[in-house]
Design a protein around this motif. Structure first.
Motif, short mmCIF file in Angstrom:
data_model
loop_
_atom_site.label_atom_id
_atom_site.label_comp_id
_atom_site.label_asym_id
_atom_site.label_seq_id
_atom_site.Cartn_x
_atom_site.Cartn_y
_atom_site.Cartn_z
N ARG A 72 0.67 -1.30 0.17
CA ARG A 72 0.12 0.00 0.05
C ARG A 72 0.88 1.32 0.01
NH1 ARG A 72 -5.39 0.73 1.94
NH2 ARG A 72 -5.66 2.77 2.42
N PRO A 73 0.61 2.01 -0.89
CA PRO A 73 1.60 3.43 -1.17
C PRO A 73 1.20 4.46 0.13
CG PRO A 73 -0.03 3.34 -2.78
CD PRO A 73 -0.16 2.16 -1.96
N LYS A 74 1.98 5.19 0.35
CA LYS A 74 1.82 6.39 1.50
C LYS A 74 1.31 7.52 0.49
CE LYS A 74 5.47 4.82 4.72
NZ LYS A 74 6.67 5.17 5.43
N ASP A 75 1.79 7.56 -0.43
CA ASP A 75 1.23 8.90 -1.09
C ASP A 75 -0.22 8.78 -1.34
OD1 ASP A 75 2.12 11.17 -3.14
OD2 ASP A 75 0.64 10.23 -4.35
N LEU A 76 -0.99 9.87 -1.21
CA LEU A 76 -2.54 9.88 -1.05
C LEU A 76 -3.00 9.75 -2.65
CD1 LEU A 76 -5.13 10.08 0.17
CD2 LEU A 76 -4.61 12.59 -0.12
N ALA A 77 -2.30 10.54 -3.61
CA ALA A 77 -2.91 10.42 -4.93
C ALA A 77 -2.69 9.05 -5.53
CB ALA A 77 -1.94 11.49 -5.86
N ILE A 78 -1.63 8.35 -5.01
CA ILE A 78 -1.19 6.90 -5.57
C ILE A 78 -2.45 5.98 -4.94
CG2 ILE A 78 0.28 4.98 -5.82
CD1 ILE A 78 1.02 7.62 -7.37
N GLN A 79 -2.73 6.05 -3.61
CA GLN A 79 -3.89 5.71 -3.17
C GLN A 79 -5.04 5.59 -3.95
OE1 GLN A 79 -4.33 5.97 1.09
NE2 GLN A 79 -2.38 6.06 1.52
N GLN A 80 -5.28 6.92 -4.23
CA GLN A 80 -6.54 7.15 -5.15
C GLN A 80 -6.69 6.51 -6.29
OE1 GLN A 80 -6.28 11.56 -4.10
NE2 GLN A 80 -8.04 11.17 -2.71
N ALA A 81 -5.34 6.75 -6.85
CA ALA A 81 -5.41 5.93 -8.12
C ALA A 81 -5.61 4.32 -8.28
CB ALA A 81 -3.92 6.32 -8.76
N ALA A 82 -4.89 3.95 -7.10
CA ALA A 82 -5.15 2.53 -7.07
C ALA A 82 -6.61 2.16 -6.72
CB ALA A 82 -4.33 1.90 -5.82
N ALA A 83 -7.20 3.05 -6.05
CA ALA A 83 -8.51 2.59 -5.62
C ALA A 83 -9.58 2.86 -6.75
CB ALA A 83 -9.23 3.54 -4.65
N SER A 84 -9.27 3.75 -7.68
CA SER A 84 -10.12 4.00 -9.09
C SER A 84 -9.92 2.70 -9.99
CB SER A 84 -9.50 5.32 -9.88
OG SER A 84 -8.45 5.08 -10.47
#
Length: 375
Positions: A72-84
Motif C-alpha cells: 500500500r503506497p503512502k502517497d495519497l494520490a497513488i492510493q486514490q489512483a489504485a482505488a479507481s
C-alpha cells in the motif's frame, strides 16, 4: 441443534464486513477463491430469508497489482489512483460471484463526509433500505478515489458499525485475518483469547495495537471501537476470521462475541456521537457540565466560558469541561464569532439587550449527545 448465540442465528438483517487482507493476496491481487467462498456463505444466508449488507474493503489493495505495486503506497494520490482501478475490479468480481445464485448487487460508495453531513447520511440510509427492499445485496465501500480523511477512516470497521445502525441491523459480523480478540499479540503464548465481551471490564488490560496488514489500514483497535459503536446501539457483534464466517452467521461460538450494551439510540444521536467531528470547542463551567451530563439539559450561554475554532451555526462542536476533557457534542445555534458576546449572560438579559431572537440556548438538548466514554 441449539446454538449458543441465538441472536446471530435468528438475525434477520446482518451487516458483514471483510477487510482487505481477507479478500486479496498478500501481493494485492483479488483472490477469486476467497471471494467466492465468502459469497457462498452470504448468498446462503440471503437465500434462507435473511438480508445482507456487505461492507467490503479492498479497492486500494485490488488496484496495487495492476499498478505494479507490492505494498500500500503512502502517497495519497497513488492510493486514490489504485482505488479507481481496484474498485471496478472488485465490484465486477462480486457481481459475477453473486450472479451464480441469481442475486444482484448494488454498489454504495461512502465517505466520512457522507456520514458527517446529515442530508447525505439520510440519503445513504434511504438508498440502502431501498436496495434491501428490491432484493439486492448492497456492497458498501469507502469512496477512496476522492476522499482524503476517509482513507484513514478505520479500514471500514467504524463505517460498518454506522451502517449497521443506519439500516437497523440485528447483527454485525466483522471478518478479519485473526480468529478473535486476544489480550495481546495472538502469536505470543501468553496472549489469551477473549470469547465474550459484556462490558468494558472485559477489555481491561487488552492491548489492541494500531497497525493493520500491509494492504489494509485497520487493526484490532478499530474493530474494538466498531464493536463499541454497534453494541452501544443494541447490535449483536461478532469478530472472527473470514474462514469462520458461516459458523459466525449460524450462531456457533466462534471468535469474540460482543454483547449489546445499550438500547438502540435515535439515529440522530448515534450520528452525532460517532459520525461527526467537532468543528470547534466550547469550554463550560462546572455547573453547565453537570447540567448537560447528569441532568441532560440544554447548553445556555451563561455556562460557556470559552470558544475555540471557526464554526458556523448548525455545525457540530465539542463541549469540554475546565480540564479540557470532551464531555458532549452538539449542533450549535450560533457562529463562533457570535458566542464571545453571549458568554456568561442569561437568555433573559440577552433578549432584553440584543433582541428576542437571542432568548435561546447555545445548543438544544435534542441536538446534543453526551459522550460516554468521552471521545
Amino acid at each position: 441443534m441449539h446454538t449458543l448465540r441465538p441472536a446471530l442465528a435468528g438475525a434477520r438483517r446482518i451487516v458483514v464486513k471483510a477487510g482487505s487482507s481477507s479478500l486479496t493476496t498478500p501481493q494485492g491481487a483479488i483472490d477469486g477463491d476467497r471471494i467466492d467462498a465468502l459469497v457462498d456463505v452470504l448468498a446462503g444466508r440471503r437465500k434462507a430469508g435473511g438480508e445482507i449488507v456487505f461492507v467490503s474493503s479492498g479497492a486500494i489493495a485490488a488496484g496495487l497489482g495492476p499498478l505494479g505495486l507490492t505494498r500500500r503506497p503512502k502517497d495519497l494520490a497513488i492510493q486514490q489512483a489504485a482505488a479507481s482501478i481496484g474498485q471496478g475490479l472488485l465490484v465486477a468480481r462480486y457481481t459475477s460471484s453473486f450472479q451464480r445464485y441469481g442475486l444482484g448487487v448494488g454498489q454504495v460508495l461512502l465517505t466520512a463526509d457522507d456520514m458527517i453531513r446529515r442530508a447525505h447520511h439520510n440519503n445513504a440510509q434511504r438508498t440502502l433500505l431501498a436496495l434491501l427492499r428490491l432484493g439486492t445485496v448492497p456492497i458498501v465501500n469507502e469512496n477512496d478515489t476522492v476522499a482524503t480523511d476517509e482513507i484513514r477512516f478505520g479500514d471500514n470497521d467504524r463505517l460498518a458499525a454506522l451502517v449497521a445502525h443506519l439500516v437497523r441491523a440485528d447483527a454485525l459480523v466483522l471478518l478479519s485475518d485473526v480468529d478473535a480478540l486476544y489480550t495481546g499479540d495472538p502469536r505470543l503464548p501468553e496472549s489469551r483469547k477473549i470469547s465474550d465481551v459484556r462490558s468494558e471490564a472485559d477489555l481491561a488490560g487488552v492491548r489492541t495495537g494500531s497497525a493493520g496488514s500491509k494492504v489494509g489500514t485497520g487493526g484490532m483497535v478499530t474493530k474494538v471501537e466498531a464493536a463499541r459503536i454497534a453494541t452501544g446501539a443494541g447490535v449483536h457483534t461478532v469478530l472472527t476470521d473470514v474462514s469462520a464466517a458461516e459458523q459466525a452467521l449460524a450462531g456457533e461460538p466462534v471468535g469474540t462475541y460482543f454483547h449489546p450494551s445499550g438500547q438502540r439510540p435515535s439515529t440522530r444521536h448515534l450520528w452525532l456521537a460517532h459520525a461527526t467531528t467537532g468543528q470547534g470547542r466550547l469550554i463550560l463551567d462546572e455547573g453547565a457540565v453537570h447540567a448537560i451530563v447528569t441532568r441532560r439539559k440544554s447548553l445556555l450561554p451563561a455556562g460557556v466560558t470559552g470558544v475555540h475554532g471557526d464554526f458556523a451555526a448548525g455545525d457540530p462542536v465539542d463541549l469540554c469541561g475546565q480540564d479540557g476533557r470532551t464531555v458532549a457534542r452538539g449542533l450549535v445555534h450560533y457562529d463562533a464569532s457570535e458566542i464571545p458576546d453571549l458568554m456568561g449572560r442569561s437568555t433573559r438579559w440577552l433578549a432584553r439587550e440584543l433582541g428576542p431572537e437571542y432568548e435561546r440556548e447555545i445548543i438544544h438538548r435534542d441536538d446534543l449527545v453526551v459522550l460516554d466514554p468521552p471521545r
